[in-house]
Structure formats: C-alpha cells, structure tokens
Motif scaffolding. Structure first.
Motif, PDB file in Angstrom:
ATOM      1  N   ASP A   1      -0.724  56.586  43.710  1.00  0.00           N
ATOM      2  CA  ASP A   1       0.101  56.929  42.553  1.00  0.00           C
ATOM      3  C   ASP A   1       1.326  56.017  42.509  1.00  0.00           C
ATOM      4  O   ASP A   1       1.803  55.559  43.538  1.00  0.00           O
ATOM      5  N   GLY A   2       1.809  55.753  41.313  1.00  0.00           N
ATOM      6  CA  GLY A   2       3.031  54.986  41.168  1.00  0.00           C
ATOM      7  C   GLY A   2       4.153  55.720  41.880  1.00  0.00           C
ATOM      8  O   GLY A   2       4.281  56.921  41.741  1.00  0.00           O
TER       9      GLY A   2
ATOM     10  N   GLY B   1       8.132  65.947  40.268  1.00  0.00           N
ATOM     11  CA  GLY B   1       7.360  65.241  39.246  1.00  0.00           C
ATOM     12  C   GLY B   1       7.488  63.735  39.312  1.00  0.00           C
ATOM     13  O   GLY B   1       6.760  63.020  38.626  1.00  0.00           O
ATOM     14  N   GLY B   2       8.412  63.247  40.133  1.00  0.00           N
ATOM     15  CA  GLY B   2       8.564  61.788  40.258  1.00  0.00           C
ATOM     16  C   GLY B   2       9.817  61.282  39.575  1.00  0.00           C
ATOM     17  O   GLY B   2      10.289  61.872  38.605  1.00  0.00           O
ATOM     18  N   SER B   3      10.363  60.179  40.097  1.00  0.00           N
ATOM     19  CA  SER B   3      11.586  59.603  39.530  1.00  0.00           C
ATOM     20  C   SER B   3      11.416  59.298  38.048  1.00  0.00           C
ATOM     21  O   SER B   3      12.319  59.534  37.243  1.00  0.00           O
ATOM     22  N   GLY B   4      10.255  58.765  37.687  1.00  0.00           N
ATOM     23  CA  GLY B   4      10.007  58.397  36.293  1.00  0.00           C
ATOM     24  C   GLY B   4      10.114  59.597  35.382  1.00  0.00           C
ATOM     25  O   GLY B   4      10.746  59.546  34.321  1.00  0.00           O
ATOM     26  N   LYS B   5       9.529  60.732  35.835  1.00  0.00           N
ATOM     27  CA  LYS B   5       9.590  61.947  35.031  1.00  0.00           C
ATOM     28  C   LYS B   5      11.020  62.442  34.913  1.00  0.00           C
ATOM     29  O   LYS B   5      11.470  62.846  33.840  1.00  0.00           O
TER      30      LYS B   5
ATOM     31  N   ASN C   1      -2.992  59.689  47.898  1.00  0.00           N
ATOM     32  CA  ASN C   1      -2.137  60.246  46.861  1.00  0.00           C
ATOM     33  C   ASN C   1      -0.908  60.906  47.480  1.00  0.00           C
ATOM     34  O   ASN C   1      -1.033  61.850  48.246  1.00  0.00           O
TER      35      ASN C   1
ATOM     36  N   GLY D   1       8.298  55.651  43.895  1.00  0.00           N
ATOM     37  CA  GLY D   1       9.542  55.036  44.310  1.00  0.00           C
ATOM     38  C   GLY D   1       9.468  54.551  45.744  1.00  0.00           C
ATOM     39  O   GLY D   1      10.138  53.596  46.127  1.00  0.00           O
TER      40      GLY D   1
ATOM     41  N   THR E   1      12.856  60.283  32.388  1.00  0.00           N
ATOM     42  CA  THR E   1      12.406  60.582  31.022  1.00  0.00           C
ATOM     43  C   THR E   1      12.932  61.945  30.568  1.00  0.00           C
ATOM     44  O   THR E   1      13.394  62.102  29.435  1.00  0.00           O
TER      45      THR E   1
END
Lengths: 313, 382
Positions: free
Chosen positions: B206-207, B104-108, B244, B209, B111
């Motif tokens: 996409d944003g 899901g990504g580092s940000g997810k 993407n 890392g 969070t």
C-alpha cells in the motif's frame, strides 16, 4: 364491480410502468455519470501518459510514469485462473445437487455454497495471506522444480515460486466465484423440462448420457452467462486480491510469481497518492470499467448465439 | 379476487428467502467480527503495555477541565498507537472533550482536513505545494508530535547481528545484491558468518508514509547507489515481495528465511523481528532505538513552519532512518469552543502526552522543538 377492478388495474399498470421506467433510466444515468466523472478525474493522467497508459508496464509514481499494462495483464490472468478452477467445480456442484444428490443432501450442500457467497472478501483475503500463501508455497515450488526446463510447462510453472502470486490470487478468486456460478447454473439446469430428460431416458440413455445430450445443450447459454457473471466478479474483486497477489508490477508467463491487478492497485495506493498519481489510479478504474463492459458485451453475444442454436436444434 | 391472493403468496415467498439470506449474512458477519476483534485486541496487548501508568499527573496548570467539544481527526496510521494512548489519558483530565482519531493514512488525513471533514489531521509528510490550494480553510499549521525509528528488519537463520551501510542497503532493496554472503554485506560485517541464502526483499504493497521516509533516506544517504527515487509508492524490483501495512511486511519477513524489509519500531517489536544496525552520517553503526531517534531529532534542521527531516542527520548516536509525524490544523478556527478544546488537546500531546510516547515505542520531541511547537499554539485563532 368488475369494471372498477379493471380501472384500478389499469391505473396500477401505468403506475408500475412509470416506476419501472424511472428505475431503468436511473441505472443508465448513474452508469453514464460514473463513466463521465471518472474519465474527467482521470483526464490529467491520460493526457500526460497518452496511449502508453495502456501499452506501457512501467508504473513509477515518483517519476510520474503511469503504464497500466502489467495490472491489466494481472487482472485478466488471475481471473482466467479463477475460471479455470471455478467453472468445472461449480458445474459439478450444480449437476450434483440437481441430478445426482440424494434428496436429503441437496439442501445442505446448496446452503453451504450460498454461505460461501456471504463471507466478506476481506476474510478470504486474510485467510489467503495468512494461511494459504505460506502453506501452498512448498507445493508451488515442487511443481516448479518438476516442470523446470520442460518447454511451455517450464515457462508457466517453472522458476522460483512465491506464496503470493497470480496463482494464489486465482485460487482465492475461484473460491469467491464458485457460489455465483453454481447457484445460477443450478437455476438454469433446473429449468430443463422433464420431458427432455424423460425423452433421453426413453431412448435408453444412462444418467451421464442424459446430462450430456439433454441437460447441458439446453442450459449452455445460461451456464455461459453465469460464468461471465463470475468473471465480472473476479475482475472487480479488490481487497482479497490486493492481499494475496504480491503487489509487483510485472508481466510474466510464470503463474507462481507475484503480480498486481487493477482493482488491487487502486485499493493499495489511493490513500497516499498525490494529485497526478490519484488521477492515474482513477484512470485504472476507467480502464477496468471499459474492460468489464467489453467482457459483458462479449458474454451477451455468446449467450444469444448459443440460445439461438439450442432453440434451433 | 384472485389478484390479491397471488400477491400475498409472492410476498410470503420473498419474506422467506429474505430471512434465509439474513441468517446467512448474520453468520458470516459474526464470524468476521469475531476474527477481527481477536486480531485487534491481541495487537493492542502487544504494543500498549503499561500505557495507563504514564501521564497521570495533572500538574501542568493548564485548565483542561473547562474545555468541551468533539475533536474529530484522521490520518497517519504510523502514530496511531501513540495518539490513542494520549486520547485515553487526555479524556481523564479533560472529561468534556471527546477526541477521535480515525487513522486511514496521511493522505486521507490531509484530504479530510482540506475538505474540512475533520478538525485535526495526523500526517507523516508535508502537504505538496500543488495541493495547498485545495485546503478550504486557508492557512494551516504543522505541530510536530513524536518521532520513531523505521527499522530494517530481517530474518536470517544463524545471524543475530547485522550491520548495513547505506550503499549496501540501497543495493539490497534494488535487487543488485541478491545473496546474503555478497562481498558488500561481508564488508559491513567482518565478524559475521553469512550464509548463501537468497535475499527476499519485502516492501509495502500500500502507498505509505513509511515507504516515503525509507526511500527518502536512501535517496539522501546513498545518492549514487539509489536509483528508484522516493515516494509513497516506488517502482520496486519485480523479484521483491509485498505486505499490506507494517504488520503485513512484518508477517512476510517472519514467513521467509532470508527476508529483509522496513517496519516501524512498534510493529517490528510486537512481531519480535531482528533489526539491523545502520551506518549513520558520522560513520557509526546504530541500532534502531528511541534514544537513537531522539538524537537524530536533536540535530534535525527545523524550518520556520516547524517541519523537519530527521533522516540521515549528523550525530554520533543518531539513528539515521528516523521519521517524524505532525498534527495538522487550520490556523483560523470557526468555533471558539472547539478552538479552545483543540489547543488544549495539542498542548496535552506536546506536554504531558510526551511521557506516554516511549510506552508505544515513539521518541518524544527534544526540548527545543517542543518549546517551538508549544509557542506556535498561539497562532491558532478564531
């Protein structure tokens, strides 16, 4: 026995009224809460950027600059392209299945169109990015080469053509909104009273004249409404657009260049966004929300005006 | 009596349309599913060849067997292939523990850990100071796990070897250099015959890392030439293209002659891309390899909280665009059984798991960093 049934009916009526009222108010409440909470979340970005949030086209997260104009432009342009392709095709299909198709063809055509609506948008997106974009690029380029230097046409089609572009996003969106525009238009056209058609035929009209002078005027309001619903869907579409539009923040008249759209930016950047960046992305959602409402209000007023004129005629 | 009758027919009618709808949806969903499983399985075959061969020796003496519980994790997609293969072999030595990793990504991941949705998170980046307060569970620990080179991959007919210095790379990605036969590229490649093909820059849509690490590298290695700053999303020139995810960028590079982009090593290898050698701090052109990544890690300056930057580090063999990744957990755990299982899992990743890293194109930690990370396990308490 009779009075008992009436009493039961009255109780049923009031119960139904209650349920309907709650449902109706719930929609309003949910919409209001969404608007309120997203605006609240977006507030830091709005206060930081001020009016430049919608007037600037510079989107630079590391520098903390958030201007959404390029994305607003991309959303509107790609949706407009989608309508340009989808409306004639949808109307054609609707008229074909209602007026022209042999009876045994009507069902299969309708079924296939409805099937298009059931395909998940990510599938359209994947098809767009893996199949359509690379294969259509040479077509774009040949159009670009042919129109280069011609005034107006050159500004729209000329220059370097990219497979992922406003045009590709518009084409994918067109395919996605054809089912909704078609099926709503079909329903509207089906409501044209046969007396209208027979009257036209009675005057010696050909089939086309009958459609032109009795079917289309009668259903104009409903068709406009269906087009506006399609437009709403196109503006809100996320994943398919995110995959094929090219993810480049720019405002250009060249439809074969990559751009970006509001919903696509939110989907692409939300996962990794920091605090202010995230707030700006939610701000994009608020702007999209407002634009969608404006479009719907405009659509509603057009539909009422057209309906009034039709009924007057 | 007329009313119930009409109700009945209405109901019948709705049922009919519903079944029709259902078939339509079912067909579509089935098609989508088939497409996806096909895509997923082919990907896995490419990347995870021989993952089952490593790490079967249970010789460490750590008591994994007695552990139990479910450890949900989410986060960075960059090390996902490695964590998945580690989870698979960990389940053999610790049958009582179920480890999940949702990506899901580092940000997810950050969070999810902040809101205590997961017990461990994978992240390529450190938590921003402004976000520390959002972590409900208090203080958290970084455990470095593996690292990998980010390749600069390109697609240029007739050119199989390419060398790039940081300044040239920065100018290419800012669209200041627009053709392959530019004097700056020629200066880095005295022996190559460079065509006049226009350069197509491909970046992540996409944003990411990976974008963050790549731009951080350019900012550090080409401080005067690079003007776009560093971040998960930067303001790329409008002439560039986007893809993407790592696979999307790889696909866009493959599709266009003259394309160049940044892709992690495992996806770049799976997509059979050609890599450029990058000039490192010591002035050597180094190709992206796992050895180059480990060499870069060895010279990275490790902070007290075990975070480090392996970007643009010194060392003759160091590949300069090397990115690390961490497991993030709370120091104070609420459930003793889960805490023990969590410690066991992280210990496994840091010890036996390291042997699995090269199979999925990741570089294991250098011994010094590995020892520090293992020692930090004692800070997880209940």
């Amino acid at each position: 026995m009779k009075s008992q049934m009436e009493g039961h009916g009255a109780r049923g009526d009031s119960f139904f009224r209650g349920v309907a009222l709650v449902a109706g108010l719930a929609v309003l409440a949910i919409l209001g809460l969404i608007a309120w909470s997203t605006t609240k979340e977006a507030w830091p970005a709005f206060t930081e950027s001020g009016i430049s949030f919608v007037t600037s086209d510079v989107w630079d997260p590391p520098a903390g600059e958030f201007g959404a104009l390029a994305f607003i432009y991309g959303t509107l342009l790609s949706s407009f392209i989608a309508l340009l392709f989808a409306v004639p095709v949808s109307l054609g299909i609707a008229l074909f299945t209602n007026e022209a198709a042999p009876r045994r063809l009507r069902k299969p055509v309708t079924y296939v169109i409805d099937l298009l609506a059931a395909v998940p948008s990510v599938v359209y997106g994947l098809w767009g990015v893996l199949v359509l974009a690379p294969n259509i690029q040479p077509v774009y380029q040949s159009i670009a080469d042919a129109t280069d230097g011609i005034p107006v046409l050159g500004a729209i089609f000329g220059g370097v053509a990219s497979g992922k572009s406003f045009m590709t996003a518009g084409l994918i969106l067109a395919i996605m909104i054809v089912p909704i525009v078609t099926s709503l238009s079909r329903e509207v056209i089906a409501t044209v009273p046969s007396s209208q058609r027979e009257a036209a035929y009675g005057m010696g009209a050909t089939r086309w004249e009958m459609i032109r002078y009795s079917v289309l005027p009668w259903s104009r309001g409903g068709i406009t409404g269906s087009v506006m619903l399609g437009l709403g869907r196109a503006m809100g579409e996320t994943i398919a657009v995110a995959l094929v539009i090219g993810s480049t923040a720019q405002i250009t008249s060249h439809v074969f260049l990559p751009g970006d759209a509001m919903a696509a930016v939110i989907a692409n950047q939300f996962g990794e966004a920091g605090a202010l960046h995230k707030s700006a992305l939610i701000g994009l959602g608020v702007v999209l929300f407002v634009i969608t409402i404006l479009v719907n209000v405009a659509a509603r007023s057009i539909v009422t005006r057209l309906d009034r004129r039709t009924q007057g005629a | 009596m007329a009313m119930p009758h009409s109700v009945q027919t209405l109901k019948e009618r709705t049922n009919l349309t519903l079944t029709k709808r259902g078939t339509v949806v079912a067909v579509a969903v089935f098609t989508a599913l088939a497409l996806f499983t096909a895509a997923c399985s082919s990907n896995k075959d490419d990347v995870q060849t021989g993952s089952s061969t490593g790490g079967t020796s249970a010789s460490s003496g750590y008591d994994y067997e007695s552990l139990s519980g479910t450890l949900d994790g989410s986060g960075a997609t960059f090390p996902k292939a490695f964590y998945e293969s580690a989870i698979e072999s960990f389940s053999e030595v610790a049958p009582g523990v179920t480890v999940n990793y949702g990506g899901g990504g580092s940000g997810k991941g950050k969070t999810d850990l902040a809101t205590q949705v997961v017990i461990w998170a994978g992240t390529d980046s450190t938590v921003k100071d402004e976000d520390v307060a959002t972590f409900k569970g208090g203080a958290f620990l970084y455990f470095p796990t593996v690292a990998a080179p980010i390749t600069v991959s390109y697609n240029l007919k007739g050119v199989t070897e390419l060398q790039l210095s940081p300044d040239t790379l920065a100018k290419i990605f800012q669209a200041e250099i627009t053709t392959w036969n530019d004097p700056a590229i020629a200066a880095d490649n005295p022996d190559a015959a460079l065509p006049s093909t226009p350069i197509v820059v491909v970046h992540r849509s996409d944003g990411s890392g990976t974008t963050s690490n790549f731009t951080k590298y350019l900012k550090a290695a080409a401080p005067t030439a690079w003007k776009l700053d560093a971040g998960d999303t930067v303001n790329w020139p409008t002439t560039s293209q986007a893809g993407n995810g790592n696979t999307g960028v790889a696909q866009a590079i493959t599709a266009a002659d003259g394309a160049i982009g940044y892709v992690d090593l495992s996806d770049a290898t799976a997509s059979k891309l050609t890599f450029a050698s990058i000039k490192n701090k010591d002035g050597n052109f180094v190709a992206p390899t796992l050895d180059g990544a480990t060499a870069a890690l060895a010279n990275a300056e490790v902070k007290d909280n075990l975070t480090y930057s392996a970007l643009n580090t010194a060392g003759a063999e160091a590949y300069p665009i090397t990115a690390g990744t961490y497991i993030l957990v709370y120091a104070k755990q609420t459930d003793a059984t889960k805490a023990a299982a969590l410690k066991g899992w992280i210990n496994y990743v840091l010890t036996e798991g390291q042997a699995l890293a090269p199979d999925t194109y990741f570089a294991p930690l250098p011994t010094s960093l590995q020892e520090k990370a293992i020692a930090q396990l004692s800070k997880i308490t209940t």
